[in-house]
Design a protein around this motif. Structure first.
Motif, PDB file in Angstrom:
ATOM      1  N   PHE A  56      38.226  37.043  31.768  1.00  0.00           N
ATOM      2  CA  PHE A  56      37.431  36.129  32.520  1.00  0.00           C
ATOM      3  C   PHE A  56      36.796  36.975  33.540  1.00  0.00           C
ATOM      4  O   PHE A  56      37.486  37.564  34.430  1.00  0.00           O
ATOM      5  N   ILE A  57      35.451  36.659  33.475  1.00  0.00           N
ATOM      6  CA  ILE A  57      34.829  37.352  34.780  1.00  0.00           C
ATOM      7  C   ILE A  57      34.095  36.282  35.548  1.00  0.00           C
ATOM      8  O   ILE A  57      33.261  35.591  35.127  1.00  0.00           O
ATOM      9  N   SER A  58      34.444  36.241  36.670  1.00  0.00           N
ATOM     10  CA  SER A  58      33.789  35.407  37.519  1.00  0.00           C
ATOM     11  C   SER A  58      33.966  36.054  39.133  1.00  0.00           C
ATOM     12  O   SER A  58      34.883  36.716  39.481  1.00  0.00           O
ATOM     13  N   PHE A  59      33.034  35.686  40.070  1.00  0.00           N
ATOM     14  CA  PHE A  59      33.046  36.206  41.329  1.00  0.00           C
ATOM     15  C   PHE A  59      33.090  34.784  42.125  1.00  0.00           C
ATOM     16  O   PHE A  59      32.848  34.760  43.325  1.00  0.00           O
ATOM     17  N   ASP A  60      33.377  33.639  41.575  1.00  0.00           N
ATOM     18  CA  ASP A  60      33.507  32.363  42.114  1.00  0.00           C
ATOM     19  C   ASP A  60      35.111  32.443  42.523  1.00  0.00           C
ATOM     20  O   ASP A  60      36.104  32.327  41.752  1.00  0.00           O
ATOM     21  N   PRO A  61      35.414  32.061  43.932  1.00  0.00           N
ATOM     22  CA  PRO A  61      36.865  31.964  44.192  1.00  0.00           C
ATOM     23  C   PRO A  61      37.401  30.793  43.747  1.00  0.00           C
ATOM     24  O   PRO A  61      38.880  31.035  43.354  1.00  0.00           O
ATOM     25  N   LYS A  62      36.847  29.805  43.260  1.00  0.00           N
ATOM     26  CA  LYS A  62      37.578  28.688  42.469  1.00  0.00           C
ATOM     27  C   LYS A  62      38.148  29.178  41.347  1.00  0.00           C
ATOM     28  O   LYS A  62      38.990  28.393  40.878  1.00  0.00           O
ATOM     29  N   ASP A  63      37.798  30.183  40.623  1.00  0.00           N
ATOM     30  CA  ASP A  63      38.258  30.707  39.523  1.00  0.00           C
ATOM     31  C   ASP A  63      39.508  31.733  39.374  1.00  0.00           C
ATOM     32  O   ASP A  63      39.979  32.125  38.490  1.00  0.00           O
ATOM     33  N   TYR A  64      39.697  32.170  40.562  1.00  0.00           N
ATOM     34  CA  TYR A  64      40.663  32.933  40.697  1.00  0.00           C
ATOM     35  C   TYR A  64      41.933  32.851  39.896  1.00  0.00           C
ATOM     36  O   TYR A  64      42.466  33.553  39.332  1.00  0.00           O
ATOM     37  N   ARG A  65      42.706  31.679  40.040  1.00  0.00           N
ATOM     38  CA  ARG A  65      43.929  31.505  39.344  1.00  0.00           C
ATOM     39  C   ARG A  65      43.445  31.638  37.797  1.00  0.00           C
ATOM     40  O   ARG A  65      44.618  32.121  37.226  1.00  0.00           O
ATOM     41  N   GLU A  66      42.682  30.992  37.391  1.00  0.00           N
ATOM     42  CA  GLU A  66      42.126  31.213  35.971  1.00  0.00           C
ATOM     43  C   GLU A  66      42.013  32.773  35.616  1.00  0.00           C
ATOM     44  O   GLU A  66      42.486  33.117  34.273  1.00  0.00           O
ATOM     45  N   MET A  67      41.375  33.330  36.358  1.00  0.00           N
ATOM     46  CA  MET A  67      41.348  34.900  36.355  1.00  0.00           C
ATOM     47  C   MET A  67      42.512  35.547  36.187  1.00  0.00           C
ATOM     48  O   MET A  67      42.934  36.410  35.386  1.00  0.00           O
ATOM     49  N   ARG A  68      43.563  35.097  36.992  1.00  0.00           N
ATOM     50  CA  ARG A  68      44.885  35.776  37.163  1.00  0.00           C
ATOM     51  C   ARG A  68      45.738  35.535  35.792  1.00  0.00           C
ATOM     52  O   ARG A  68      46.317  36.182  35.194  1.00  0.00           O
ATOM     53  N   LYS A  69      45.587  34.335  35.261  1.00  0.00           N
ATOM     54  CA  LYS A  69      46.081  33.702  34.022  1.00  0.00           C
ATOM     55  C   LYS A  69      45.390  34.557  32.829  1.00  0.00           C
ATOM     56  O   LYS A  69      46.384  35.003  32.253  1.00  0.00           O
ATOM     57  N   VAL A  70      44.351  34.771  32.529  1.00  0.00           N
ATOM     58  CA  VAL A  70      43.710  35.479  31.415  1.00  0.00           C
ATOM     59  C   VAL A  70      43.850  36.748  31.496  1.00  0.00           C
ATOM     60  O   VAL A  70      44.278  37.406  30.721  1.00  0.00           O
ATOM     61  N   ASN A  71      43.442  37.435  32.799  1.00  0.00           N
ATOM     62  CA  ASN A  71      43.290  38.884  32.876  1.00  0.00           C
ATOM     63  C   ASN A  71      44.584  39.559  33.093  1.00  0.00           C
ATOM     64  O   ASN A  71      44.844  40.963  32.408  1.00  0.00           O
ATOM     65  N   ASP A 103      38.820  44.200  51.150  1.00  0.00           N
ATOM     66  CA  ASP A 103      38.205  42.927  50.831  1.00  0.00           C
ATOM     67  C   ASP A 103      37.970  42.800  49.513  1.00  0.00           C
ATOM     68  O   ASP A 103      36.510  42.785  49.157  1.00  0.00           O
ATOM     69  N   ASN A 104      38.822  42.759  48.478  1.00  0.00           N
ATOM     70  CA  ASN A 104      38.459  43.020  46.831  1.00  0.00           C
ATOM     71  C   ASN A 104      38.290  41.664  46.465  1.00  0.00           C
ATOM     72  O   ASN A 104      38.900  40.663  46.769  1.00  0.00           O
ATOM     73  N   SER A 105      37.416  41.525  45.537  1.00  0.00           N
ATOM     74  CA  SER A 105      36.939  40.374  44.946  1.00  0.00           C
ATOM     75  C   SER A 105      38.132  40.066  44.009  1.00  0.00           C
ATOM     76  O   SER A 105      38.799  40.739  43.458  1.00  0.00           O
ATOM     77  N   GLY A 106      38.260  38.700  43.487  1.00  0.00           N
ATOM     78  CA  GLY A 106      39.235  38.104  42.626  1.00  0.00           C
ATOM     79  C   GLY A 106      39.315  38.882  41.317  1.00  0.00           C
ATOM     80  O   GLY A 106      40.294  39.274  40.613  1.00  0.00           O
ATOM     81  N   TYR A 107      37.926  39.291  40.944  1.00  0.00           N
ATOM     82  CA  TYR A 107      37.976  39.878  39.502  1.00  0.00           C
ATOM     83  C   TYR A 107      38.456  41.309  39.546  1.00  0.00           C
ATOM     84  O   TYR A 107      39.331  41.713  38.920  1.00  0.00           O
ATOM     85  N   SER A 108      38.056  41.837  40.737  1.00  0.00           N
ATOM     86  CA  SER A 108      38.646  43.287  40.867  1.00  0.00           C
ATOM     87  C   SER A 108      40.227  43.175  40.971  1.00  0.00           C
ATOM     88  O   SER A 108      40.721  44.219  40.222  1.00  0.00           O
ATOM     89  N   ILE A 109      40.655  42.467  41.713  1.00  0.00           N
ATOM     90  CA  ILE A 109      42.041  42.383  41.928  1.00  0.00           C
ATOM     91  C   ILE A 109      42.811  42.038  40.482  1.00  0.00           C
ATOM     92  O   ILE A 109      43.822  42.707  40.157  1.00  0.00           O
ATOM     93  N   THR A 110      42.317  41.242  39.671  1.00  0.00           N
ATOM     94  CA  THR A 110      42.905  40.754  38.519  1.00  0.00           C
ATOM     95  C   THR A 110      42.806  41.920  37.221  1.00  0.00           C
ATOM     96  O   THR A 110      43.501  42.262  36.297  1.00  0.00           O
ATOM     97  N   LYS A 111      41.714  42.650  37.313  1.00  0.00           N
ATOM     98  CA  LYS A 111      41.470  43.851  36.441  1.00  0.00           C
ATOM     99  C   LYS A 111      42.242  44.910  36.886  1.00  0.00           C
ATOM    100  O   LYS A 111      42.819  45.635  36.052  1.00  0.00           O
ATOM    101  N   PHE A 112      42.574  44.966  37.965  1.00  0.00           N
ATOM    102  CA  PHE A 112      43.558  46.201  38.719  1.00  0.00           C
ATOM    103  C   PHE A 112      44.969  45.727  38.166  1.00  0.00           C
ATOM    104  O   PHE A 112      45.693  46.591  37.614  1.00  0.00           O
ATOM    105  N   GLY A 113      45.317  44.615  38.319  1.00  0.00           N
ATOM    106  CA  GLY A 113      46.677  44.174  37.711  1.00  0.00           C
ATOM    107  C   GLY A 113      46.709  44.272  36.266  1.00  0.00           C
ATOM    108  O   GLY A 113      47.836  44.501  36.138  1.00  0.00           O
ATOM    109  N   ALA A 114      45.625  43.886  35.457  1.00  0.00           N
ATOM    110  CA  ALA A 114      45.577  44.056  34.063  1.00  0.00           C
ATOM    111  C   ALA A 114      46.065  45.353  33.841  1.00  0.00           C
ATOM    112  O   ALA A 114      46.751  45.934  32.904  1.00  0.00           O
TER     113      ALA A 114
END
Length: 333
Positions: free
Chosen positions: A85-100, A148-159
């Motif tokens: 899940f690729i997004s730089f919208d803060p509202k998508d952070y939870r969904e990015m965590r779920k998918v990524n 100050d990392n983006s949500g996308y960056s955080i979730t890809k690192f977590g993946a």
């Protein structure tokens, strides 16, 4: 058998075409029938031979739902995990965590349970740290969670952390970290939006620098790595480091359009993303510009792909060639 997740996305669809040229049995995960049309379109850019697409065994499942994914791993020996899940919208952070992150954890667990031979994970340069020694970023630079990392960056690192866990539990892994990927078939998302915007007369540019690569130069090293003895390594995939100004100009030239002529300064994007954020809050629509996309538009980050070049004796094509090919395919859209 080979399993591909994210097979209906940019990387996954182009990967499936190149895999279809080989004799392996391929299974690809998808979520909706309509998304398969995008894959057929990508195949049509390469060939009119529909038999290659028909070689693929399509498996309907959701990578965040373990019960639907378990049957997908039957007889599987190699896995290409491209779903994200690729997004730089803060509202998508939870969904990015779920998918990524959660989705990758499920893939890793099933790889371990199925005793898969090898797993290739498509990460991003967003999960690579800033350079500490010089101005060129390599695989040795560590991601800094204090920034100050983006949500996308955080979730890809977590993946990536989940994938490394697979390497500790008996599964050989390789991770690729592509830059901004150019490729045909997805004109309303990701880098495809750049082609659409420039074609429609977009007038603005910034001078931030990052790494760019063609989708072909992402999937080819992936296949080579999976067919090699290389394991438990990560590789940055970059053709060239260029400014957004240079990229916009190359796209405009490929289309025969006027080049963007208005330079946007950091303070201007800082104002615009705040306005866009407010409008997004009111309208509940995706913002035209987010804090992190505004930041990346001006930041200067240069990456090295020497490791993959030396490991595979691989040469990247020039990004101008990739842009010209993508522009030609856009005219067929």
């Amino acid at each position: 058998m080979i399993l591909v997740t994210g097979g209906t996305g940019l990387v996954g669809s182009h990967l499936l075409y190149h895999l279809s040229l080989e004799n392996d049995v391929i299974r690809a995960v998808y979520r909706s029938e309509s998304s398969l049309e995008s894959v057929k379109k990508v195949f049509s850019f390469y060939t009119s031979n529909t038999s290659l697409f028909n070689k693929i065994e399509w498996f309907k499942a959701d990578i965040t739902d373990v019960t639907t994914m378990i049957p997908a791993f039957i007889k599987v020996k190699k896995v290409y995990h491209c779903a994200a899940f690729i997004s730089f919208d803060p509202k998508d952070y939870r969904e990015m965590r779920k998918v990524n992150i959660h989705g990758t954890a499920i893939i890793v667990n099933l790889c371990v349970d199925a005793k898969v031979d090898k797993l290739c994970f498509v990460s991003s340069i967003a999960a690579v740290g800033d350079s500490l020694k010089n101005n060129i970023i390599t695989e040795e630079d560590e991601w800094n969670k204090e920034l100050d990392n983006s949500g996308y960056s955080i979730t890809k690192f977590g993946a990536e952390m989940e994938v490394w866990r697979a390497s500790q539990e008996g599964v050989d892994v390789v991770i690729v970290n592509p830059g901004v990927i150019f490729g045909s078939g997805f004109w309303n998302s990701g880098s495809g939006k750049l082609f659409t915007q420039v074609y429609n007369g977009f007038k603005f540019f910034t001078e931030g620098i990052t790494g760019f690569v063609s989708v072909q130069d992402v999937v080819k090293p992936m296949i080579l790595l999976m067919n090699s003895n290389v394991k438990n390594e990560r590789f940055i995939l970059i053709s060239e480091n260029k400014s957004f100004k240079e990229i916009f100009f190359l796209i405009a030239d490929a289309f025969g359009k006027n080049r963007p002529s208005i330079k946007i300064k950091p303070w201007q994007t800082a104002i615009f993303w705040r306005i866009a954020s407010l409008l997004s809050f009111i309208t509940r629509k995706e913002p035209l510009l987010s804090k992190y996309s505004a930041k990346s538009a001006h930041s200067i980050s240069k990456y090295s792909s020497e490791k993959i070049k030396k490991t595979l004796n691989f040469e990247f094509e020039g990004i101008d060639k990739s842009i010209k090919r993508t522009a030609i395919n856009y005219s067929k859209f």
